[in-house]
Write a protein that holds these residues in place. Structure first.
Motif, PDB file in Angstrom:
ATOM      1  N   HIS A 149      -2.830  14.202  -3.515  1.00 38.79           N
ATOM      2  CA  HIS A 149      -2.431  12.836  -3.174  1.00 38.79           C
ATOM      3  C   HIS A 149      -2.930  11.788  -4.162  1.00 38.79           C
ATOM      4  O   HIS A 149      -3.983  11.943  -4.797  1.00 38.79           O
ATOM      5  N   GLY A 150      -2.155  10.717  -4.257  1.00 36.78           N
ATOM      6  CA  GLY A 150      -2.564   9.486  -4.922  1.00 36.78           C
ATOM      7  C   GLY A 150      -2.291   8.329  -3.988  1.00 36.78           C
ATOM      8  O   GLY A 150      -1.305   8.342  -3.236  1.00 36.78           O
ATOM      9  N   ASP A 151      -3.136   7.300  -4.016  1.00 37.69           N
ATOM     10  CA  ASP A 151      -3.048   6.182  -3.071  1.00 37.69           C
ATOM     11  C   ASP A 151      -3.464   4.911  -3.802  1.00 37.69           C
ATOM     12  O   ASP A 151      -4.512   4.884  -4.466  1.00 37.69           O
ATOM     13  N   ILE A 202     -10.235  11.196  -1.040  1.00 35.42           N
ATOM     14  CA  ILE A 202      -8.821  11.570  -1.134  1.00 35.42           C
ATOM     15  C   ILE A 202      -8.706  12.815  -2.003  1.00 35.42           C
ATOM     16  O   ILE A 202      -9.528  13.052  -2.891  1.00 35.42           O
ATOM     17  N   GLY A 203      -7.697  13.616  -1.727  1.00 40.91           N
ATOM     18  CA  GLY A 203      -7.479  14.829  -2.505  1.00 40.91           C
ATOM     19  C   GLY A 203      -6.350  15.645  -1.921  1.00 40.91           C
ATOM     20  O   GLY A 203      -5.192  15.257  -2.005  1.00 40.91           O
ATOM     21  N   SER A 204      -6.662  16.772  -1.290  1.00 42.09           N
ATOM     22  CA  SER A 204      -5.639  17.601  -0.662  1.00 42.09           C
ATOM     23  C   SER A 204      -5.155  16.988   0.650  1.00 42.09           C
ATOM     24  O   SER A 204      -4.197  17.476   1.248  1.00 42.09           O
ATOM     25  N   ALA A 205      -5.800  15.927   1.093  1.00 42.03           N
ATOM     26  CA  ALA A 205      -5.331  15.086   2.193  1.00 42.03           C
ATOM     27  C   ALA A 205      -5.496  13.637   1.752  1.00 42.03           C
ATOM     28  O   ALA A 205      -6.332  13.327   0.899  1.00 42.03           O
ATOM     29  N   MET A 206      -4.693  12.751   2.343  1.00 43.06           N
ATOM     30  CA  MET A 206      -4.772  11.350   1.928  1.00 43.06           C
ATOM     31  C   MET A 206      -6.097  10.720   2.334  1.00 43.06           C
ATOM     32  O   MET A 206      -6.677   9.938   1.570  1.00 43.06           O
ATOM     33  N   HIS A 207      -6.560  11.022   3.543  1.00 42.35           N
ATOM     34  CA  HIS A 207      -7.829  10.464   4.013  1.00 42.35           C
ATOM     35  C   HIS A 207      -8.837  11.586   4.216  1.00 42.35           C
ATOM     36  O   HIS A 207      -8.594  12.521   4.973  1.00 42.35           O
ATOM     37  N   ASP A 261       0.881  -1.177   0.000  1.00 38.44           N
ATOM     38  CA  ASP A 261       0.000   0.000   0.000  1.00 38.44           C
ATOM     39  C   ASP A 261       0.909   1.215   0.000  1.00 38.44           C
ATOM     40  O   ASP A 261       1.869   1.290   0.781  1.00 38.44           O
ATOM     41  N   PHE A 262       0.615   2.188  -0.870  1.00 38.19           N
ATOM     42  CA  PHE A 262       1.581   3.257  -1.092  1.00 38.19           C
ATOM     43  C   PHE A 262       0.885   4.532  -1.538  1.00 38.19           C
ATOM     44  O   PHE A 262      -0.046   4.495  -2.351  1.00 38.19           O
ATOM     45  N   GLY A 263       1.323   5.664  -0.996  1.00 43.49           N
ATOM     46  CA  GLY A 263       0.751   6.940  -1.388  1.00 43.49           C
ATOM     47  C   GLY A 263       1.777   8.057  -1.339  1.00 43.49           C
ATOM     48  O   GLY A 263       2.752   8.001  -0.596  1.00 43.49           O
ATOM     49  N   LEU A 264       1.543   9.073  -2.153  1.00 47.58           N
ATOM     50  CA  LEU A 264       2.417  10.242  -2.176  1.00 47.58           C
ATOM     51  C   LEU A 264       1.615  11.448  -2.648  1.00 47.58           C
ATOM     52  O   LEU A 264       0.489  11.323  -3.143  1.00 47.58           O
TER      53      LEU A 264
END
Length: 281
Positions: free
Chosen positions: A115-117, A184-189, A106-109
């Motif tokens: 963000h993308g996840d 998801i968007g300007s924050a991961m969650h 599981d990976f996000g940046l």
């Protein structure tokens, strides 16, 4: 007293394109991690590879340090690498991978704050047919959930499609209900939650500009979970193996755009009769 509904962040076209840039880098790094994973390589080595690629791409990890503001210890890595009976949030370890391991990454940046996840599951070396079938059933459930999303629909349409896909498999799998997909968007969650169990027609309405992470977690046994003493690692209580797949999808005026898939989701969506709707560059 009435409860306030969560505010859902809707993205404009420019913001969606920024999320696409993040999503493409996520896909690239996950592919590199999968290619590097083989018997004798440790999860911590794979995490270091991902960290180097984040830096080279001018991005910021969504995971490293996460959780400190939520009463959890800050997460210590850029990836979650969950092996065999670990469902999700596995902290990369020094123990080398061995032939037959089932691995979920599981990976996000984020790039420029967007963000993308995504998560993938794969085997190390030669995987048993049973474990391979579990991963494929989980992947299919994710795509079934994504393909069920459409403007004017409901979150429950996604949940019901994920559940229906898993229940239709020849093997009786466990669907983990305690952990869900998310906005998801300007924050991961972000809100809304996207459960992997549910009824169609229920939940938040789906509208243009919503971005959702759809992520089923499926087990070969019971769906019951436990959290280890590190406060992050989630395992199956019965010791059965688990799989985890995830993509970030945007609802556009043209249809669906899977931001973390290299082809934008075109092949899988088309195969399921869903409308592929990328934005022009």
């Amino acid at each position: 007293m009435s409860r306030r509904r969560p505010v859902i962040e809707l993205k404009n076209d420019d913001q969606l394109r920024k999320m696409r840039a993040s999503g493409l880098l996520v896909a690239q790094i996950l592919a590199a991690v999968r290619e590097a994973a083989r018997p004798g390589v440790s999860p911590i080595e794979l995490d270091r590879l991902a960290a180097a690629m984040i830096a080279d791409g001018g991005a910021v990890s969504s995971f490293l340090g996460y959780g400190g503001g939520y009463g959890l210890p800050p997460y210590p890595a850029v990836t979650c690498i969950s092996v065999n009976n670990v469902i999700v949030h596995g902290i990369p370890a020094e123990r080398p991978l061995v032939d037959g391991d089932l691995v979920s990454v599981d990976f996000g940046l984020s790039i420029d704050g967007w963000h993308g996840d995504s998560a993938i599951t794969f085997g190390v070396g030669e995987l048993s047919p049973e474990r391979a079938a579990l991963s494929e059933a989980t992947r299919n459930a994710m795509w079934s959930g994504i393909a069920a999303a459409r403007i004017g629909g409901r979150i429950g349409d996604i949940s019901a499609a994920v559940e229906r896909s898993v229940r239709s498999a020849r093997t009786k799998y466990g669907i983990v209900g305690e952990y869900t997909g998310h906005g998801i968007g300007s924050a991961m969650h972000q809100p809304p939650d996207v459960p992997n169990l549910g009824r169609a027609g229920r939940g938040e309405q789906l509208v243009k500009g919503m971005c959702l992470a759809v992520e089923p977690m499926i087990t070969l046994g019971s769906p019951n979970t436990a959290v280890l003493d590190d406060e992050w690692t989630v395992v199956t209580r019965d010791g059965s193996v688990a799989a985890h797949w995830e993509h970030t999808v945007a609802l556009t005026s043209r249809g669906l755009w899977v931001l973390t898939a290299a082809d934008g989701g075109e092949a899988e969506l088309t195969a399921r009769g869903a409308k592929f709707g990328p934005l022009a560059d």
